[in-house]
Scaffold this active site. Structure first.
Site, PDB file in Angstrom:
ATOM      1  N   TYR A   1      -1.747  -0.749  10.469  1.00 13.47           N
ATOM      2  CA  TYR A   1      -1.837  -1.164   9.073  1.00 13.47           C
ATOM      3  C   TYR A   1      -0.622  -0.649   8.289  1.00 13.47           C
ATOM      4  O   TYR A   1       0.025  -1.404   7.552  1.00 13.47           O
ATOM      5  CB  TYR A   1      -3.129  -0.625   8.460  1.00 13.47           C
ATOM      6  CG  TYR A   1      -3.249  -0.818   6.973  1.00 13.47           C
ATOM      7  CD1 TYR A   1      -3.616  -2.045   6.434  1.00 13.47           C
ATOM      8  CD2 TYR A   1      -2.993   0.240   6.092  1.00 13.47           C
ATOM      9  CE1 TYR A   1      -3.729  -2.224   5.057  1.00 13.47           C
ATOM     10  CE2 TYR A   1      -3.105   0.075   4.716  1.00 13.47           C
ATOM     11  CZ  TYR A   1      -3.475  -1.154   4.205  1.00 13.47           C
ATOM     12  OH  TYR A   1      -3.579  -1.315   2.848  1.00 13.47           O
ATOM     13  N   SER A  13       0.846  -1.186   0.000  1.00 13.40           N
ATOM     14  CA  SER A  13       0.000   0.000   0.000  1.00 13.40           C
ATOM     15  C   SER A  13       0.882   1.236   0.000  1.00 13.40           C
ATOM     16  O   SER A  13       2.054   1.174   0.405  1.00 13.40           O
ATOM     17  CB  SER A  13      -0.899   0.012   1.242  1.00 13.40           C
ATOM     18  OG  SER A  13      -1.652   1.213   1.318  1.00 13.40           O
TER      19      SER A  13
END
Length: 276
Positions: A176, A162
């Site tokens: 995350y 990501s």
């Protein structure tokens, strides 16, 4: 059948040809994973998707198989229920892929979660769950598929990381972001370690992609995000699938340990004022 042990020449297919190869996509029943699976299936690959929800998985496999049939290149999609945080489940996935497709040529380690938890209230359980799924799950899936990937003689590992963590930050996603940055640290050493076996390891770093998870952020978030993305739209799951397809191709055989940002230029502007 997989092309394991019998590499196809460029003359037998066009650029980025994946006809007949065996592909495993973890977390492939929804969102980005489903988009990755769709791109490979339409390209003629034999795809095995995993997920924790059996009903959702079976429906996804049926829908994706229909897409593959429409494309007319011989692709197929099967589903196996599995939770990537379990070593046993990862091994079952690898065994099933070999049983169904004769081997594994590509592993798209995509399964991941992104629950919101502000630092002040983030629990140890929150941290452990994200780390177990996003980092440990990636490593377990790769380890389970390694023998088949090595036997393929063209093994490809593609991680879904990501921009959040490696490049940007977002409130509530510290755990995350840490997990996604960790994937890239792991990738670089894995790429060096696995290169002698002919296996490449690369990662796609999606920006804001139109998925069920992003839809849950609400229309205001989506509108504000699109306003500061230079191309003025969210990415599609197929955009990420196409990047994964490149890394999985023969044309990318000399690319390993690399991270490709696919975000419509989101991380480029110095400020919102730079985006017309």
């Amino acid at each position: 059948m997989a092309v394991s042990g019998t590499p196809t020449t460029h003359e037998e297919g066009g650029m980025f040809d994946v006809t007949g190869i065996s592909v495993v996509v973890t977390g492939g029943t929804r969102g980005i994973g489903r988009g990755i699976a769709a791109v490979f299936a339409r390209g003629g690959a034999q795809v095995l998707v995993t997920g924790r929800d059996a009903e959702r998985g079976k429906l996804a496999a049926e829908d994706l198989s229909a897409l593959a049939e429409q494309a007319g290149r011989g692709g197929s999609v099967a589903f196996v229920e599995a939770d990537v945080v379990s070593a046993g489940a990862a091994e079952e996935v690898a065994e099933r892929a070999v049983e169904l497709h004769g081997g594994i040529d590509v592993l798209c380690a995509n399964a991941g979660i992104f629950p919101e938890a502000p630092l002040a209230t983030m629990t140890e359980a929150d941290m452990d769950l994200v780390w177990a799924t996003n980092v440990k799950g990636t490593m377990l899936a790769v380890r389970a598929c390694l023998p088949a990937l090595a036997a393929s003689r063209r093994g490809r590992i593609v991680l879904t990381s990501s921009i959040t963590g490696p490049i940007t930050g977002f409130p509530g996603w510290a755990h995350y972001g840490a997990s996604k940055a960790a994937q890239l640290g792991w990738m670089r050493t894995a790429a060096v370690e696995l290169a002698p076996q002919g296996i490449t390891v690369n990662a796609v770093l999606p920006g804001n992609i139109a998925t069920e998870g992003l839809a849950a952020m609400g229309p205001d978030y989506i509108a504000a995000t699109e306003a500061v993305i230079p191309v003025h739209r969210l990415g599609s799951v197929e955009d990420i699938g196409s990047a994964a397809l490149f890394f999985a191709s023969r044309e990318a055989a000399y690319v390993t340990g690399q991270a490709l940002v696919v975000d419509g230029g989101q991380v480029l502007p110095e400020s919102p004022a730079a985006v017309a």
